[in-house]
Structures are given as C-alpha cells and as structure tokens.
Design a protein around this motif. Sequence first.
Motif, mmCIF file in Angstrom:
data_model
loop_
_atom_site.group_PDB
_atom_site.id
_atom_site.type_symbol
_atom_site.label_atom_id
_atom_site.label_comp_id
_atom_site.label_asym_id
_atom_site.label_seq_id
_atom_site.Cartn_x
_atom_site.Cartn_y
_atom_site.Cartn_z
ATOM 1 N N GLY A 102 0.879 -1.436 -0.135
ATOM 2 C CA GLY A 102 0.122 -0.122 0.065
ATOM 3 C C GLY A 102 0.808 1.265 -0.068
ATOM 4 N N ASN A 103 1.919 1.135 -0.223
ATOM 5 C CA ASN A 103 2.970 2.477 -0.216
ATOM 6 C C ASN A 103 2.977 3.185 -1.423
ATOM 7 O OD1 ASN A 103 5.103 4.112 -0.310
ATOM 8 N ND2 ASN A 103 6.137 2.879 1.096
ATOM 9 N N VAL A 104 2.306 4.085 -1.580
ATOM 10 C CA VAL A 104 1.883 5.054 -2.654
ATOM 11 C C VAL A 104 2.776 6.545 -2.546
ATOM 12 C CG1 VAL A 104 0.355 6.244 -4.326
ATOM 13 C CG2 VAL A 104 -0.255 4.105 -3.327
ATOM 14 N N LEU A 105 3.838 6.884 -3.378
ATOM 15 C CA LEU A 105 4.407 8.114 -3.209
ATOM 16 C C LEU A 105 4.816 8.297 -1.462
ATOM 17 C CD1 LEU A 105 2.458 10.383 -5.645
ATOM 18 C CD2 LEU A 105 4.590 8.950 -5.953
ATOM 19 N N GLY A 106 5.280 7.173 -1.024
ATOM 20 C CA GLY A 106 5.816 7.395 0.245
ATOM 21 C C GLY A 106 4.719 7.509 1.171
ATOM 22 N N LEU A 303 10.030 -5.272 16.957
ATOM 23 C CA LEU A 303 9.902 -4.757 15.634
ATOM 24 C C LEU A 303 9.657 -3.262 15.639
ATOM 25 C CD1 LEU A 303 7.130 -7.654 14.992
ATOM 26 C CD2 LEU A 303 9.469 -7.556 14.385
ATOM 27 N N LYS A 304 10.169 -2.908 14.471
ATOM 28 C CA LYS A 304 10.244 -1.308 14.337
ATOM 29 C C LYS A 304 10.058 -1.133 12.820
ATOM 30 C CE LYS A 304 12.813 2.953 15.254
ATOM 31 N NZ LYS A 304 13.752 3.581 16.031
ATOM 32 N N ASN A 305 9.100 -0.391 12.327
ATOM 33 C CA ASN A 305 8.948 -0.120 10.925
ATOM 34 C C ASN A 305 9.577 1.359 10.774
ATOM 35 O OD1 ASN A 305 7.194 1.617 12.011
ATOM 36 N ND2 ASN A 305 5.199 0.941 11.001
ATOM 37 N N GLN A 306 9.463 1.765 9.309
ATOM 38 C CA GLN A 306 10.017 2.908 8.841
ATOM 39 C C GLN A 306 9.272 4.112 9.443
ATOM 40 O OE1 GLN A 306 9.763 2.280 4.722
ATOM 41 N NE2 GLN A 306 11.570 1.509 4.625
ATOM 42 N N ALA A 307 8.109 3.985 10.006
ATOM 43 C CA ALA A 307 7.278 5.233 10.429
ATOM 44 C C ALA A 307 7.642 5.135 12.116
ATOM 45 C CB ALA A 307 5.919 4.918 10.328
ATOM 46 N N GLY A 334 3.844 -2.814 5.567
ATOM 47 C CA GLY A 334 5.190 -2.312 5.559
ATOM 48 C C GLY A 334 6.203 -2.878 5.857
ATOM 49 N N ILE A 335 7.383 -2.507 6.044
ATOM 50 C CA ILE A 335 8.887 -3.050 6.054
ATOM 51 C C ILE A 335 9.135 -2.756 7.606
ATOM 52 C CG2 ILE A 335 11.332 -3.059 5.667
ATOM 53 C CD1 ILE A 335 10.645 -2.007 2.915
ATOM 54 N N PHE A 336 9.551 -4.081 8.336
ATOM 55 C CA PHE A 336 9.811 -4.072 9.565
ATOM 56 C C PHE A 336 11.342 -4.365 9.869
ATOM 57 C CE2 PHE A 336 5.308 -3.773 9.885
ATOM 58 C CZ PHE A 336 5.070 -3.054 11.217
ATOM 59 N N LEU A 337 12.025 -3.850 10.690
ATOM 60 C CA LEU A 337 13.223 -4.204 11.219
ATOM 61 C C LEU A 337 12.886 -5.427 12.345
ATOM 62 C CD1 LEU A 337 15.383 -1.148 10.705
ATOM 63 C CD2 LEU A 337 15.101 -3.094 9.245
ATOM 64 N N ASN A 338 13.440 -6.458 12.198
ATOM 65 C CA ASN A 338 13.220 -7.505 13.641
ATOM 66 C C ASN A 338 14.825 -7.554 14.385
ATOM 67 O OD1 ASN A 338 12.629 -9.454 15.227
ATOM 68 N ND2 ASN A 338 12.763 -11.046 13.900
#
Length: 349
Positions: A102-106, A303-307, A334-338
Amino acid sequence: MGKPWYKLRTPKENVMVQFFNCTVVRTLVIIFYALAKRYKSRSGNNRAHWLNVAKDKYSSKLIRDMKTVFAVLFLYIPLPIFWSLFDQQGSRWTFQASHMDGNVLGIQIVPDQMQVVNPAMVLILIPIFDKLINPCFMKLQIMENCLHRMAVGGLFASAAFLSAGILELILETTYPKQPEEKHASINIINTLPCNVKVLNPFSPVQKINSSGMHKFEDIACDNFTKYTLLVEASEKCGTIYLGRHRHNLEVAAVELQTDTVLIGINLDNKIQAYITDPVDFQKSLSGKPRLSSIHLHDVTISLKNQAGLQDIYFVHSSNSSFLADSAYMELPQGIFLNYMRCLHQILLI
C-alpha cells in the motif's frame, strides 16, 4: 377533509394479472405461429413487434405499456451484474488490497481507506463533467444523450472489473499452496549453522542448507498418518561439535494441514527436531498481515517500521521443550526491522 369531494372508483381489472397473462399467451402464440408457418407459405399478418399478435385479445394501450416495460427492463439486465461486482469493494477487493503493497509515493495506504476514494471521486468528477467535459462532448457531437454516456461508463466499469479479476489471478500465484483432500504438507526448517540431509519416504534424499527450508507437499494422508524421517548433519556443524548428528523423527501428517518441524540442537549439543503448532492460514478480521515468530529458547523480539512504530514481544518456551513460538501478531503493512541477536529485515504485504 376533502375526501368527500373525490370520486373513488373501484378497479375493474387487475393490471398485473393482465400483464402476465398477455406474456404467457404471447409465448404460446409464437409456438403455434412457428408450427403453422411450416405449412403455410404466407402469413396472414405481418406485424413488426412480437406483442402485436395479442392485439386481438388485449387492448392497444396495454400492448403499448408492455412494450415500454420490456424496453426499460432491457436496460436493467446488466445492473445486477454491475452491483454484485461493485459491492465487492467492501469485501473481496479489500482483502485483495491487503495482499499488496500500500505504499504510494511514500504514503502508506490501509486497504480500508480505499473505500473512501469512490465517493470522493464522485464529488470531484460531477462538477468537472457537468461544467467542462460534457459541454465539450456536445460541441463535438459525441455522447450527446445519457444513454451513450451510460454505455461508455459501463465499458470503463467492465474494464475495471476485468483488471481486478486479472490482478487476483496474478496474486493467487503468490498465495501459499493449501493441502488438498487426502493430502498434507510438512515444512522442514534448518536452524543449524551447517547443511543437513533428510531421508524421507516422499522423495529422494533432501538437502537443506543452513537457515533454509524445504516443504514436502502432496503427502498421501488418510486423516492421520505417521511417517519416520532421518535427519543427518556432519559431526562438526559450523563451530559446534555435535554429540549426536543423526536423529530419527516421527512426524504425523494430518489431512488438510501444514505442520512445521525445526531442526536444531539441545543443551547437550545433540541434534534435535522440534514440531511446532500447525500453520494457521486464516485471514485476520482486520485485514492486516499476521506474523508469528518461532525460536529455540526464550527470546525478546523488537519490531520497528519506517514510521517509527515499535512493538516488543517476549517469546517464552515451555518447560518440556526449548521451542518458543509466539501468538500471531497483527501488524500494519510495511517494512519492519526485527531486532534480536542479529538484524533481520521482514517485508509484510
């Protein structure tokens, strides 16, 4: 108060009964007319409309009214199909969007938010078409009446429905394959720092790389069937010397179910297999992706995402097993860092 001044007339005939009677009679007339036409070279009456043959029994006004009704009904034929597809926006199409990025133009768009687009576009496009586009069409003498515009709009709607169907067919290729009737599936995950071999009755010897996975699909299973697998690794597995590098694993294949087996070691540095709970492919009610974490021994997951959204989970193992698996967590797309002992990147779509 004015009721006494009105003349109330009791209906003398039922219009609906006449309508259906006329239709049935006309159908019978067509059948007899076709049979009679075989034996007669000429027809006595050459009437343009198929309802005209009923004029000898029904009034001309009723025939005209029926012609109007059938002409209107012809326009309503595609409406049930249109609305049955259009109403998929709040159900099937929302779930379809949950399988996509669902990422559209950031900007991250939640699938449920797409339902606002249609009424918003209606409010925006009505004045644009009324003041700009339709006057241009009138000058160009194209799509001058509403029927023409409805037909063109129907073509665009058909193209939209067709594109959604094609997109769903493409997405189905990415969905996990579910076991069919009389079949089961088993996932083997190698958590060791070396490659392992799995001797199994389903296929030739299967080699699984370190941190790799292999899925045995279409396993013959009649409700509940037990199979024995032999897992073998080298005595020196990475930097670890295994006290036992072979392990006989008895796994139960359950019909229509996918089970997961983790290959690891115990506290005595002996190769060990751990069977997890069956994979749950049920979609969440919110439409969000679900994530379950499986580890050997206790672990804390961050877990941490870009937001900047961050969640911390503690996955605890049971007393009888070193296997620790978490409950399914619902996370936004979204993309998460584990963050654990090492850094992994997870993409949730």
